[in-house]
Scaffold this active site. Structure first.
Site, PDB file in Angstrom:
ATOM      1  N   ASP A 198      53.619 -59.506 -10.016  1.00 31.30           N
ATOM      2  CA  ASP A 198      52.680 -60.292  -9.201  1.00 31.30           C
ATOM      3  C   ASP A 198      51.674 -59.396  -8.469  1.00 31.30           C
ATOM      4  OD1 ASP A 198      52.125 -62.954  -7.858  1.00 31.30           O
ATOM      5  OD2 ASP A 198      52.597 -61.752  -6.080  1.00 31.30           O
ATOM      6  N   GLU A 240      49.968 -59.600 -13.580  1.00 31.14           N
ATOM      7  CA  GLU A 240      49.081 -60.601 -13.018  1.00 31.14           C
ATOM      8  C   GLU A 240      47.985 -59.856 -12.265  1.00 31.14           C
ATOM      9  OE1 GLU A 240      48.090 -63.942  -9.828  1.00 31.14           O
ATOM     10  OE2 GLU A 240      49.264 -62.184  -9.352  1.00 31.14           O
TER      11      GLU A 240
HETATM   12  C1  NOJ Z   1      49.959 -64.850  -7.275  1.00 37.04           C
HETATM   13  C2  NOJ Z   1      50.890 -66.015  -7.399  1.00 37.04           C
HETATM   14  O1  NOJ Z   1      50.683 -66.631  -8.652  1.00 37.04           O
HETATM   15  C3  NOJ Z   1      50.589 -66.950  -6.253  1.00 37.04           C
HETATM   16  O2  NOJ Z   1      51.282 -68.157  -6.384  1.00 37.04           O
HETATM   17  C4  NOJ Z   1      50.904 -66.246  -4.960  1.00 37.04           C
HETATM   18  O3  NOJ Z   1      50.524 -67.061  -3.872  1.00 37.04           O
HETATM   19  C5  NOJ Z   1      50.184 -64.904  -4.856  1.00 37.04           C
HETATM   20  N1  NOJ Z   1      50.249 -64.143  -6.067  1.00 37.04           N
HETATM   21  C6  NOJ Z   1      50.778 -64.061  -3.762  1.00 37.04           C
HETATM   22  O4  NOJ Z   1      52.043 -63.605  -4.148  1.00 37.04           O
END
Ligand code: NOJ
Length: 535
Positions: A198, A240
């Site tokens: 993430d 991500e």
């Molecule tokens: C990306 C995640 O997909 C999202 O849901 C989250 O709020 C942020 N990162 C922070 O972790």
């Protein structure tokens, strides 16, 4: 080819999927009871969003312990059992690894904020000058005014790229980096197949930069990759990183960082192409997408658990997308749109299936979002991104078969009402109806798995064709597929001498001529038969 290059991923939101113990919250027992469905659908790998203990201020992306399971989902043993059950069915599982930040209730932060002299102070990023790193953008613009939050207790500001209850970890501290390796170790020992990592771009902060994609971040990713390669070979790391293609490419490194990255910029352009009845935006972004190292792959998607992000489009295109797809202000969030696929397509099956066809034939490994395969709706009355995280609709019984709890005990109600309500939009109703959208999507998914050239083959546009069709070859040495898509609501006839001798991959009974009529929003996948190849 590595398994992930030609895999179908399925993003499963554990709280929303199935409630096994009747408390109104999805859990592992529920997930296990529905694995047959995912196997039937043709899923190769489940991506499970965070299940760590969490105060749920950001739905689990605010981790308060990396070494546990939130009791709502079950016990650690339950998680292990779920992993084993997934594997027994020949599927794989990756989980979210939230590297950039913790919850402010994580014991590290509780200790760190105790005083400026706390031994854990340096696990986080502190200052007395809130102007520091002012070039870093604010991501949650609807809720946050600054990336710094003042901590009354210890009298300094701490750094956070997301909600202020999510302090960023300090990656300059070698102890923090070592902690992450320990965490990787813990979960990989349970046999999971990898991580969706993430918020990757934001690990380090440096003066005079926008604090994204810094060289130090890449160095850390390489360290992480070396670690998993050495101790758990074959582990998938999926990034991500919501960035432009040029900034994404370095996350593959020389094949020594992530094996996969989400391709954020292509996603909104699929919607734009459809709205504009013009393929150009997709053509342009793929032209700007550099080749990736061997053994790497893009993860592509139509929707996920967040808002449909419009960060990677121009201001003008964002306005177009908002006007077209989110005319009501409550449908917008931050720089995006908080709606699901089916409502975005006005519930028009033809357009939903067309979007799936594009996802499944353009380069990349597709990541499906739970519920979109049955055309689930959203609930904009719920705040933040919760409207696209409602209970999975399994059948027309109470709560859509998601839970036996009284409605008022559910974490959120299932979607009801005439358009997308569970009484008619549900898995069972579509399972028993041949030709339903679920069957069509399942058929596409299963067909796609058998055609690996769609995963990594070269893409060549049929650019002599009118702009309102999206037609392209996917080919490698051994296989060729011609994918045809009509972006309009009128049927269109194409002269396609190149279709001579091809077969219809989705419908073996239908003959392929060189004059092809695509119905409104129609699509076809034409494949060179294997005999012709060897002839
Ligand atoms: C990306 C995640 O997909 C999202 O849901 C989250 O709020 C942020 N990162 C922070 O972790």
């Amino acid at each position: 080819m590595n398994w992930y290059e030609n895999a179908i991923f399925y993003e499963l939101y554990p709280r929303a999927f199935a409630d096994g113990n009747g408390d109104g919250y999805g859990d592992f027992a529920g997930i296990r009871s529905r694995l047959d469905y995912l196997e039937w659908l043709g899923v190769d790998c489940i991506w499970m969003t965070p299940v760590y203990p969490s105060p749920l201020r950001d739905d689990g992306y605010d981790v308060s312990s990396y070494y546990g399971i939130d009791p709502m989902y079950g016990l650690m043993e339950d998680f292990q059992l779920t992993v084993d059950e997934i594997h027994r069915r020949g599927m794989r599982i990756i989980v979210d690894l939230v590297v950039n930040h913790t919850s402010d209730l994580h014991p590290w932060f509780v200790e760190a904020r105790r005083s400026k002299d706390s031994p854990m102070r340096d696990y986080y990023v502190w200052t007395n000058d809130p102007e520091k790193y002012s070039e870093a953008r604010i991501i949650f613009i609807d809720t946050e005014e600054s990336n710094w939050a003042y901590d009354e207790h210890s009298g300094e500001y701490y750094w956070h790229r997301f909600y202020s209850n999510q302090p960023d970890l300090n990656y300059d501290n070698p102890q923090v980096r070592a902690e992450m390796m320990k965490i990787l170790d813990f979960w990989l020992r349970m046999g999971i197949d990898g991580f969706r990592v993430d918020a990757v771009p934001y690990l380090f902060e440096r003066d005079g930069t926008n604090c994204e994609n810094l060289p130090e971040t890449h160095e850390f990713i390489r360290e992480m990759r070396r670690y998993v390669d050495e101790h758990y070979p074959g582990t998938l790391l999926l990034a991500e990183a919501n960035q432009w293609p040029g900034d994404l490419l370095p996350y593959f490194g020389d094949g020594d960082e992530f094996q996969m990255c989400f391709h954020f910029p292509v996603m909104p352009r699929l919607y734009m192409a459809l709205a504009q009845k013009d393929r150009q935006s997709v053509v342009d972004i793929l032209a700007k997408t550099p080749p990736i190292p061997a053994g790497c792959q893009w993860a592509t998607f139509l929707r996920n658990h967040d808002e449909l992000t419009l960060e990677m489009v121009t201001d003008e295109d964002r306005q177009f997308m908002w006007d077209y797809y989110a005319p009501e202000s409550r449908q917008r969030l931050n720089l995006g749109i908080r709606r699901r696929l089916a409502p975005l397509m006005d519930g028009d099956r033809r357009r939903i299936e067309l979007m799936y066809s594009l996802l499944l034939t353009l380069p990349g490994a597709p990541v499906l979002y739970y519920g979109d395969e049955i055309g689930m709706g959203d609930n904009v009355a719920l705040d933040d991104r919760n409207g696209v995280r409602t209970p999975m609709q399994w059948n027309d019984s109470a709560n859509g078969g998601f839970s036996t709890a009284p409605l008022e005990n559910l974490y959120n109600p299932p979607v009801s009402g005439p358009d997308y309500g569970y009484t008619h939009t549900n898995v069972l109703a579509q399972e028993v109806t041949p030709g339903s959208m679920l069957h069509v999507i399942r058929h596409m998914v299963r067909t796609r798995r058998e055609i690996p050239v769609l995963a990594r083959g070269k893409l060549t546009w049929l650019d002599h064709l009118p702009q309102h069709v999206m037609c392209f070859w996917r080919e490698n040495g051994g296989q060729r597929v011609l994918a045809l898509h009509n972006l309009t609501d009128e049927s269109i006839t194409l002269e396609l001498p190149e279709a001579d001798g091809l077969h219809d991959a989705l419908n073996e009974d239908s003959s392929v001529e060189t004059e092809i009529t695509l119905p409104p929003y129609g699509f076809r996948w034409l494949i060179e038969p294997t005999e012709a190849k060897s002839a």
